[in-house]
Scaffold this motif. Sequence first.
Motif, PDB file in Angstrom:
ATOM      1  N   THR A  98       0.820  -1.209   0.000  1.00  0.00           N
ATOM      2  CA  THR A  98       0.000   0.000   0.000  1.00  0.00           C
ATOM      3  C   THR A  98       0.853   1.257   0.000  1.00  0.00           C
ATOM      4  O   THR A  98       0.576   2.202  -0.754  1.00  0.00           O
ATOM      5  N   ILE A  99       1.903   1.286   0.802  1.00  0.00           N
ATOM      6  CA  ILE A  99       2.787   2.460   0.805  1.00  0.00           C
ATOM      7  C   ILE A  99       3.435   2.628  -0.564  1.00  0.00           C
ATOM      8  O   ILE A  99       3.525   3.751  -1.080  1.00  0.00           O
ATOM      9  N   THR A 100       3.856   1.539  -1.172  1.00  0.00           N
ATOM     10  CA  THR A 100       4.470   1.618  -2.504  1.00  0.00           C
ATOM     11  C   THR A 100       3.492   2.209  -3.514  1.00  0.00           C
ATOM     12  O   THR A 100       3.834   3.146  -4.245  1.00  0.00           O
ATOM     13  N   HIS A 101       2.272   1.698  -3.546  1.00  0.00           N
ATOM     14  CA  HIS A 101       1.280   2.221  -4.497  1.00  0.00           C
ATOM     15  C   HIS A 101       0.916   3.673  -4.198  1.00  0.00           C
ATOM     16  O   HIS A 101       0.695   4.460  -5.119  1.00  0.00           O
ATOM     17  N   CYS A 102       0.888   4.015  -2.934  1.00  0.00           N
ATOM     18  CA  CYS A 102       0.594   5.398  -2.555  1.00  0.00           C
ATOM     19  C   CYS A 102       1.661   6.338  -3.126  1.00  0.00           C
ATOM     20  O   CYS A 102       1.339   7.372  -3.727  1.00  0.00           O
ATOM     21  N   PHE A 103       2.933   5.980  -2.946  1.00  0.00           N
ATOM     22  CA  PHE A 103       3.992   6.851  -3.454  1.00  0.00           C
ATOM     23  C   PHE A 103       4.089   6.814  -4.983  1.00  0.00           C
ATOM     24  O   PHE A 103       4.455   7.822  -5.592  1.00  0.00           O
ATOM     25  N   ILE A 104       3.737   5.711  -5.619  1.00  0.00           N
ATOM     26  CA  ILE A 104       3.671   5.695  -7.085  1.00  0.00           C
ATOM     27  C   ILE A 104       2.634   6.727  -7.547  1.00  0.00           C
ATOM     28  O   ILE A 104       2.894   7.518  -8.458  1.00  0.00           O
ATOM     29  N   ALA A 105       1.482   6.738  -6.892  1.00  0.00           N
ATOM     30  CA  ALA A 105       0.451   7.737  -7.225  1.00  0.00           C
ATOM     31  C   ALA A 105       0.966   9.143  -6.962  1.00  0.00           C
ATOM     32  O   ALA A 105       0.715  10.066  -7.748  1.00  0.00           O
ATOM     33  N   GLY A 106       1.693   9.331  -5.875  1.00  0.00           N
ATOM     34  CA  GLY A 106       2.254  10.638  -5.563  1.00  0.00           C
ATOM     35  C   GLY A 106       3.256  11.102  -6.596  1.00  0.00           C
ATOM     36  O   GLY A 106       3.251  12.265  -7.016  1.00  0.00           O
ATOM     37  N   VAL A 107       4.131  10.196  -7.022  1.00  0.00           N
ATOM     38  CA  VAL A 107       5.120  10.526  -8.060  1.00  0.00           C
ATOM     39  C   VAL A 107       4.408  10.914  -9.353  1.00  0.00           C
ATOM     40  O   VAL A 107       4.725  11.937  -9.969  1.00  0.00           O
ATOM     41  N   ARG A 108       3.439  10.126  -9.748  1.00  0.00           N
ATOM     42  CA  ARG A 108       2.716  10.427 -10.989  1.00  0.00           C
ATOM     43  C   ARG A 108       1.952  11.743 -10.891  1.00  0.00           C
ATOM     44  O   ARG A 108       1.919  12.529 -11.836  1.00  0.00           O
ATOM     45  N   GLY A 109       1.361  12.003  -9.736  1.00  0.00           N
ATOM     46  CA  GLY A 109       0.660  13.270  -9.536  1.00  0.00           C
ATOM     47  C   GLY A 109       1.609  14.453  -9.588  1.00  0.00           C
ATOM     48  O   GLY A 109       1.308  15.482 -10.197  1.00  0.00           O
ATOM     49  N   TRP A 110       2.751  14.317  -8.953  1.00  0.00           N
ATOM     50  CA  TRP A 110       3.775  15.371  -8.966  1.00  0.00           C
ATOM     51  C   TRP A 110       4.230  15.643 -10.395  1.00  0.00           C
ATOM     52  O   TRP A 110       4.308  16.800 -10.819  1.00  0.00           O
ATOM     53  N   LEU A 111       4.512  14.600 -11.144  1.00  0.00           N
ATOM     54  CA  LEU A 111       4.969  14.778 -12.525  1.00  0.00           C
ATOM     55  C   LEU A 111       3.893  15.432 -13.388  1.00  0.00           C
ATOM     56  O   LEU A 111       4.205  16.247 -14.252  1.00  0.00           O
ATOM     57  N   ALA A 112       2.643  15.088 -13.156  1.00  0.00           N
ATOM     58  CA  ALA A 112       1.547  15.677 -13.940  1.00  0.00           C
ATOM     59  C   ALA A 112       1.387  17.166 -13.641  1.00  0.00           C
ATOM     60  O   ALA A 112       0.976  17.929 -14.514  1.00  0.00           O
ATOM     61  N   ARG A 113       1.711  17.577 -12.428  1.00  0.00           N
ATOM     62  CA  ARG A 113       1.561  18.982 -12.033  1.00  0.00           C
ATOM     63  C   ARG A 113       2.740  19.851 -12.423  1.00  0.00           C
ATOM     64  O   ARG A 113       2.632  21.072 -12.424  1.00  0.00           O
ATOM     65  N   THR A 114       3.875  19.259 -12.662  1.00  0.00           N
ATOM     66  CA  THR A 114       5.087  20.034 -12.914  1.00  0.00           C
ATOM     67  C   THR A 114       5.504  19.914 -14.365  1.00  0.00           C
ATOM     68  O   THR A 114       5.201  18.935 -15.027  1.00  0.00           O
ATOM     69  N   GLY A 115       6.204  20.894 -14.836  1.00  0.00           N
ATOM     70  CA  GLY A 115       6.687  20.880 -16.207  1.00  0.00           C
ATOM     71  C   GLY A 115       7.921  20.009 -16.353  1.00  0.00           C
ATOM     72  O   GLY A 115       8.456  19.476 -15.387  1.00  0.00           O
ATOM     73  N   ALA A 116       8.336  19.892 -17.561  1.00  0.00           N
ATOM     74  CA  ALA A 116       9.549  19.135 -17.847  1.00  0.00           C
ATOM     75  C   ALA A 116      10.737  19.837 -17.214  1.00  0.00           C
ATOM     76  O   ALA A 116      10.745  21.045 -17.012  1.00  0.00           O
ATOM     77  N   GLY A 117      11.720  19.079 -16.884  1.00  0.00           N
ATOM     78  CA  GLY A 117      12.946  19.601 -16.301  1.00  0.00           C
ATOM     79  C   GLY A 117      13.952  18.484 -16.269  1.00  0.00           C
ATOM     80  O   GLY A 117      13.684  17.371 -16.726  1.00  0.00           O
ATOM     81  N   THR A 118      15.086  18.765 -15.712  1.00  0.00           N
ATOM     82  CA  THR A 118      16.080  17.708 -15.587  1.00  0.00           C
ATOM     83  C   THR A 118      15.577  16.680 -14.582  1.00  0.00           C
ATOM     84  O   THR A 118      14.710  16.960 -13.746  1.00  0.00           O
ATOM     85  N   LEU A 119      16.141  15.507 -14.647  1.00  0.00           N
ATOM     86  CA  LEU A 119      15.775  14.453 -13.710  1.00  0.00           C
ATOM     87  C   LEU A 119      16.017  14.908 -12.277  1.00  0.00           C
ATOM     88  O   LEU A 119      15.154  14.743 -11.405  1.00  0.00           O
ATOM     89  N   VAL A 120      17.167  15.515 -12.021  1.00  0.00           N
ATOM     90  CA  VAL A 120      17.485  15.948 -10.658  1.00  0.00           C
ATOM     91  C   VAL A 120      16.527  17.035 -10.184  1.00  0.00           C
ATOM     92  O   VAL A 120      16.118  17.044  -9.016  1.00  0.00           O
TER      93      VAL A 120
END
Length: 154
Positions: free
Chosen positions: A82-104
């Motif tokens: 559950t924690i893993t899936h929660c953070f996968i959703a968080g990562v995807r949500g963060w990426l959807a809200r932010t523009g392109a940039g470097t990986l770092v």
Amino acid sequence: MAIGEGPRLFADDESIRHVGRGLLDRSLPKAAWTHEAHLAACLWIVVERSDIDPARDMRAIISAYNVAVGGVNDDRQGYHDTITHCFIAGVRGWLARTGAGTLVDRVNGLLEAPEGQRDWPLRFYSRDRLFSVAARRALVAPDLASFPGGDTEN
């Protein structure tokens, strides 16, 4: 990490790729498998490894890594679905809200965002539900609030 300290940020793209590759090939030292490393590896996989489906594959990847570094995946320690899936959703949500940039820039931004905080899942889950054996073993639905933009299997 002491109270009041921020997350340990990454210096460059290559340090993130090193963590991701080390997870996949099970060469990352156990001491380096920090909260920040978990999120960096997940974001790297989502962004650069289209051959890996995090929702489907992270259980096997993390569980195998844990065993390779001397860990155990049982009802009290190791992989937590559950924690893993929660953070996968968080990562995807963060990426959807932010523009392109470097990986770092993306990883460090995530680590400083709400989705990057260790306690972020507790916005959606009660402590008892999140840290239950059932939640460790399989994805359980949030009991406090729905995830922004959908469920944890996005």
